[in-house]
Design a protein around this motif. Sequence first.
Motif, PDB file in Angstrom:
ATOM      1  N   LEU A  63      36.969  13.721  12.781  1.00  0.00           N
ATOM      2  CA  LEU A  63      35.767  13.666  13.718  1.00  0.00           C
ATOM      3  C   LEU A  63      34.207  14.261  13.636  1.00  0.00           C
ATOM      4  CD1 LEU A  63      35.832  11.272  15.538  1.00  0.00           C
ATOM      5  CD2 LEU A  63      36.493  13.775  17.490  1.00  0.00           C
ATOM      6  N   ILE A  64      34.473  15.664  13.864  1.00  0.00           N
ATOM      7  CA  ILE A  64      33.231  16.451  13.799  1.00  0.00           C
ATOM      8  C   ILE A  64      32.142  16.270  12.366  1.00  0.00           C
ATOM      9  CG2 ILE A  64      32.778  19.404  13.573  1.00  0.00           C
ATOM     10  CD1 ILE A  64      34.822  19.874  15.141  1.00  0.00           C
ATOM     11  N   ASN A  65      32.856  16.390  10.857  1.00  0.00           N
ATOM     12  CA  ASN A  65      32.504  16.185   9.958  1.00  0.00           C
ATOM     13  C   ASN A  65      31.639  14.241  10.083  1.00  0.00           C
ATOM     14  OD1 ASN A  65      32.607  18.104   8.423  1.00  0.00           O
ATOM     15  ND2 ASN A  65      34.629  17.177   7.981  1.00  0.00           N
ATOM     16  N   GLU A  66      31.973  13.684  10.671  1.00  0.00           N
ATOM     17  CA  GLU A  66      32.038  12.638  10.827  1.00  0.00           C
ATOM     18  C   GLU A  66      30.580  12.363  11.596  1.00  0.00           C
ATOM     19  OE1 GLU A  66      34.616   9.503  11.835  1.00  0.00           O
ATOM     20  OE2 GLU A  66      35.721   8.936  10.457  1.00  0.00           O
ATOM     21  N   ILE A  67      30.874  12.717  13.301  1.00  0.00           N
ATOM     22  CA  ILE A  67      29.730  13.734  13.946  1.00  0.00           C
ATOM     23  C   ILE A  67      28.421  13.930  13.568  1.00  0.00           C
ATOM     24  CG2 ILE A  67      28.747  15.102  16.192  1.00  0.00           C
ATOM     25  CD1 ILE A  67      32.041  13.944  16.914  1.00  0.00           C
ATOM     26  N   MET A  68      29.015  15.063  12.837  1.00  0.00           N
ATOM     27  CA  MET A  68      27.698  15.755  12.254  1.00  0.00           C
ATOM     28  C   MET A  68      26.785  14.780  11.111  1.00  0.00           C
ATOM     29  SD  MET A  68      27.201  18.734  13.566  1.00  0.00           S
ATOM     30  CE  MET A  68      26.428  19.568  12.132  1.00  0.00           C
ATOM     31  N   THR A  69      27.400  13.757  10.445  1.00  0.00           N
ATOM     32  CA  THR A  69      26.746  13.545   9.507  1.00  0.00           C
ATOM     33  C   THR A  69      25.870  12.394   9.873  1.00  0.00           C
ATOM     34  OG1 THR A  69      28.573  12.117   9.405  1.00  0.00           O
ATOM     35  CG2 THR A  69      28.367  13.466   7.991  1.00  0.00           C
ATOM     36  N   VAL A  70      26.348  11.704  11.029  1.00  0.00           N
ATOM     37  CA  VAL A  70      25.642  10.780  12.297  1.00  0.00           C
ATOM     38  C   VAL A  70      24.690  11.947  12.665  1.00  0.00           C
ATOM     39  CG1 VAL A  70      25.601   9.451  14.477  1.00  0.00           C
ATOM     40  CG2 VAL A  70      27.511   9.022  12.541  1.00  0.00           C
ATOM     41  N   VAL A  71      24.975  12.674  12.772  1.00  0.00           N
ATOM     42  CA  VAL A  71      23.097  13.600  13.895  1.00  0.00           C
ATOM     43  C   VAL A  71      22.682  14.052  12.481  1.00  0.00           C
ATOM     44  CG1 VAL A  71      22.812  15.405  14.616  1.00  0.00           C
ATOM     45  CG2 VAL A  71      24.692  14.519  15.390  1.00  0.00           C
ATOM     46  N   VAL A  72      23.028  14.165  11.659  1.00  0.00           N
ATOM     47  CA  VAL A  72      21.857  14.338  10.070  1.00  0.00           C
ATOM     48  C   VAL A  72      21.363  13.116  10.047  1.00  0.00           C
ATOM     49  CG1 VAL A  72      21.992  14.853   7.422  1.00  0.00           C
ATOM     50  CG2 VAL A  72      23.023  16.676   9.222  1.00  0.00           C
ATOM     51  N   VAL A  73      21.972  11.858   9.626  1.00  0.00           N
ATOM     52  CA  VAL A  73      21.426  11.237   9.491  1.00  0.00           C
ATOM     53  C   VAL A  73      20.174  10.783  10.315  1.00  0.00           C
ATOM     54  CG1 VAL A  73      21.407   8.296   9.305  1.00  0.00           C
ATOM     55  CG2 VAL A  73      22.812   9.768   7.637  1.00  0.00           C
ATOM     56  N   LEU A  74      19.762  10.772  11.422  1.00  0.00           N
ATOM     57  CA  LEU A  74      19.366   9.777  13.253  1.00  0.00           C
ATOM     58  C   LEU A  74      18.524  10.881  12.800  1.00  0.00           C
ATOM     59  CD1 LEU A  74      21.870   9.224  15.528  1.00  0.00           C
ATOM     60  CD2 LEU A  74      20.416   7.746  14.366  1.00  0.00           C
ATOM     61  N   THR A  75      19.018  12.471  12.377  1.00  0.00           N
ATOM     62  CA  THR A  75      17.534  13.580  12.375  1.00  0.00           C
ATOM     63  C   THR A  75      16.042  12.931  10.880  1.00  0.00           C
ATOM     64  OG1 THR A  75      18.876  14.647  11.554  1.00  0.00           O
ATOM     65  CG2 THR A  75      18.201  15.616  13.385  1.00  0.00           C
ATOM     66  N   LEU A  76      17.133  12.379   9.739  1.00  0.00           N
ATOM     67  CA  LEU A  76      16.837  12.675   8.869  1.00  0.00           C
ATOM     68  C   LEU A  76      15.742  11.040   8.738  1.00  0.00           C
ATOM     69  CD1 LEU A  76      18.382  13.434   5.715  1.00  0.00           C
ATOM     70  CD2 LEU A  76      16.686  14.095   6.186  1.00  0.00           C
TER      71      LEU A  76
END
Length: 52
Positions: free
Chosen positions: A4-17
Amino acid sequence: MLQLINEIMTVVVVLTLIPLSLVLVSVVVLLGLAALALATSREQDGRTTSRR
């Protein structure tokens, strides 16, 4: 839990990119337009001076 943490981190990274990539694309487009404007103005200056 880690997944779950990994999925949240990927979403955050994508939204910032996404905004960063949009800014980079707009900068590249603006630079390309500026280069085209300079090239066309130089060509026109050369044509007007050669006509004289």
